[in-house]
Scaffold this motif. Structure first.
Motif, PDB file in Angstrom:
ATOM      1  N   ALA A  15      55.948 -36.095 -24.382  1.00  0.00           N
ATOM      2  CA  ALA A  15      55.663 -36.126 -22.944  1.00  0.00           C
ATOM      3  C   ALA A  15      54.616 -37.179 -22.651  1.00  0.00           C
ATOM      4  N   GLN A  16      54.709 -37.779 -21.477  1.00  0.00           N
ATOM      5  CA  GLN A  16      53.704 -38.722 -21.019  1.00  0.00           C
ATOM      6  C   GLN A  16      52.660 -37.985 -20.184  1.00  0.00           C
ATOM      7  N   VAL A  17      51.407 -38.287 -20.431  1.00  0.00           N
ATOM      8  CA  VAL A  17      50.307 -37.603 -19.755  1.00  0.00           C
ATOM      9  C   VAL A  17      49.343 -38.616 -19.162  1.00  0.00           C
TER      10      VAL A  17
ATOM     11  N   MET B 251      51.313 -40.784 -24.847  1.00  0.00           N
ATOM     12  CA  MET B 251      52.271 -39.791 -25.302  1.00  0.00           C
ATOM     13  C   MET B 251      51.546 -38.596 -25.929  1.00  0.00           C
ATOM     14  N   CYS B 252      52.042 -37.414 -25.644  1.00  0.00           N
ATOM     15  CA  CYS B 252      51.526 -36.180 -26.244  1.00  0.00           C
ATOM     16  C   CYS B 252      52.667 -35.404 -26.883  1.00  0.00           C
ATOM     17  N   THR B 253      52.339 -34.626 -27.892  1.00  0.00           N
ATOM     18  CA  THR B 253      53.334 -33.747 -28.502  1.00  0.00           C
ATOM     19  C   THR B 253      53.526 -32.511 -27.619  1.00  0.00           C
ATOM     20  N   PHE B 254      54.594 -31.757 -27.890  1.00  0.00           N
ATOM     21  CA  PHE B 254      54.816 -30.540 -27.131  1.00  0.00           C
ATOM     22  C   PHE B 254      53.721 -29.507 -27.398  1.00  0.00           C
TER      23      PHE B 254
ATOM     24  N   PHE C  17      51.856 -31.268 -12.173  1.00  0.00           N
ATOM     25  CA  PHE C  17      50.427 -31.531 -11.999  1.00  0.00           C
ATOM     26  C   PHE C  17      49.602 -30.264 -12.248  1.00  0.00           C
ATOM     27  N   TYR C  18      48.473 -30.465 -12.952  1.00  0.00           N
ATOM     28  CA  TYR C  18      47.570 -29.379 -13.303  1.00  0.00           C
ATOM     29  C   TYR C  18      46.128 -29.772 -12.977  1.00  0.00           C
ATOM     30  N   GLY C  19      45.235 -28.792 -13.033  1.00  0.00           N
ATOM     31  CA  GLY C  19      43.810 -29.056 -12.853  1.00  0.00           C
ATOM     32  C   GLY C  19      43.058 -27.772 -12.587  1.00  0.00           C
ATOM     33  N   ASN C  20      41.914 -27.588 -13.233  1.00  0.00           N
ATOM     34  CA  ASN C  20      41.103 -26.391 -13.014  1.00  0.00           C
ATOM     35  C   ASN C  20      40.124 -26.554 -11.864  1.00  0.00           C
ATOM     36  N   SER C  21      39.755 -27.790 -11.579  1.00  0.00           N
ATOM     37  CA  SER C  21      38.841 -28.067 -10.469  1.00  0.00           C
ATOM     38  C   SER C  21      39.594 -28.758  -9.344  1.00  0.00           C
ATOM     39  N   SER C  22      39.063 -28.643  -8.140  1.00  0.00           N
ATOM     40  CA  SER C  22      39.723 -29.243  -6.978  1.00  0.00           C
ATOM     41  C   SER C  22      39.715 -30.757  -7.032  1.00  0.00           C
ATOM     42  N   ASP C  23      38.789 -31.351  -7.798  1.00  0.00           N
ATOM     43  CA  ASP C  23      38.688 -32.812  -7.854  1.00  0.00           C
ATOM     44  C   ASP C  23      39.050 -33.362  -9.236  1.00  0.00           C
ATOM     45  N   GLU C  24      40.058 -32.773  -9.856  1.00  0.00           N
ATOM     46  CA  GLU C  24      40.633 -33.308 -11.086  1.00  0.00           C
ATOM     47  C   GLU C  24      42.137 -33.071 -11.063  1.00  0.00           C
ATOM     48  N   VAL C  25      42.863 -33.922 -11.760  1.00  0.00           N
ATOM     49  CA  VAL C  25      44.325 -33.775 -11.810  1.00  0.00           C
ATOM     50  C   VAL C  25      44.838 -34.296 -13.144  1.00  0.00           C
ATOM     51  N   ILE C  26      45.805 -33.577 -13.698  1.00  0.00           N
ATOM     52  CA  ILE C  26      46.465 -33.961 -14.948  1.00  0.00           C
ATOM     53  C   ILE C  26      47.958 -33.936 -14.682  1.00  0.00           C
TER      54      ILE C  26
END
Length: 206
Positions: A186-188, A142-145, A168-177
């Motif tokens: 929120a769940q992360v 869990m994360c805060t807003f 979905f987020y990510g700054n590199s092509s081989d990472e995902v958040i």
């Protein structure tokens, strides 16, 4: 169609899919298959981490109709009564919509999950990567807003996102958040390819 973003995410060079003969048998059985699905089977269909983690891509030989209607199931959960399908009667393009079927108590629900098959395959690739890339969060937390706002500022929104899925987020092509917002938090989850990426993700979130 080369699914380049998926290839970069999983570091896939070349094709790791089913033969033209195997795919042709499925096409003959059902009369037609969407071009996007045929290409995905041919290029990436046999990659286990991409297609067999929690949710499972049905092999061409295991494709079948769900009960009631011409609903061709091509993806399903390994553990739950959850299926994704194409309505063959409404298939007007090579990149048709994808529907989700799940159980809600005693009833069965069918909902539109993605306007196109291509979008669905990309989003599923993001999701599977959260559990198969070598460095990951080992489950959701869990994360805060305030933390989520930081993720949104510091990381780039992925090209494909669907309304009924996490973002979905990510700054590199081989990472995902992934971020799944709830009422007060929120769940992360996150995953990446290197230890350096892992340290950077954690330093931003925490």
């Amino acid at each position: 169609m080369d699914f380049m973003e998926i290839r970069k995410l999983y570091h896939i060079d070349g094709d790791i899919g089913y033969s033209k003969g195997v795919i042709a048998k499925a096409v003959k059985k059902f009369g037609k298959l969407p071009t996007v699905l045929v290409e995905y089977y041919r290029q990436l269909g046999k990659h286990p981490g991409l297609n067999q983690t929690g949710y499972c891509l049905c092999s061409p030989g295991k494709l079948d109709f769900l009960i009631y209607g011409d609903y061709l199931c091509f993806y399903k959960s390994m553990n739950d009564p959850l299926y994704w399908y194409i309505d063959m009667e409404k298939m007007e393009s090579d990149n048709p919509p994808v529907y989700r079927r799940y159980s809600d108590g005693a009833s069965v629900c069918d909902v539109l999950d993605s306007e196109t098959l291509e979008e669905f395959l990309y989003v599923m690739a993001y999701w599977q990567a959260l559990f198969r890339l070598p460095y990951n969060s080992k489950g959701s937390f869990m994360c805060t807003f305030q933390q989520i706002e930081k993720i949104e500022r510091k990381f780039t929104l992925k090209r494909y996102n669907l309304a009924k899925w996490p973002t979905f987020y990510g700054n590199s092509s081989d990472e995902v958040i992934s971020v799944h917002r709830e009422k007060t938090s929120a769940q992360v989850l996150y995953a990446c390819t290197s230890e350096e990426q892992l340290k950077e993700i954690r330093s931003i979130i925490f």
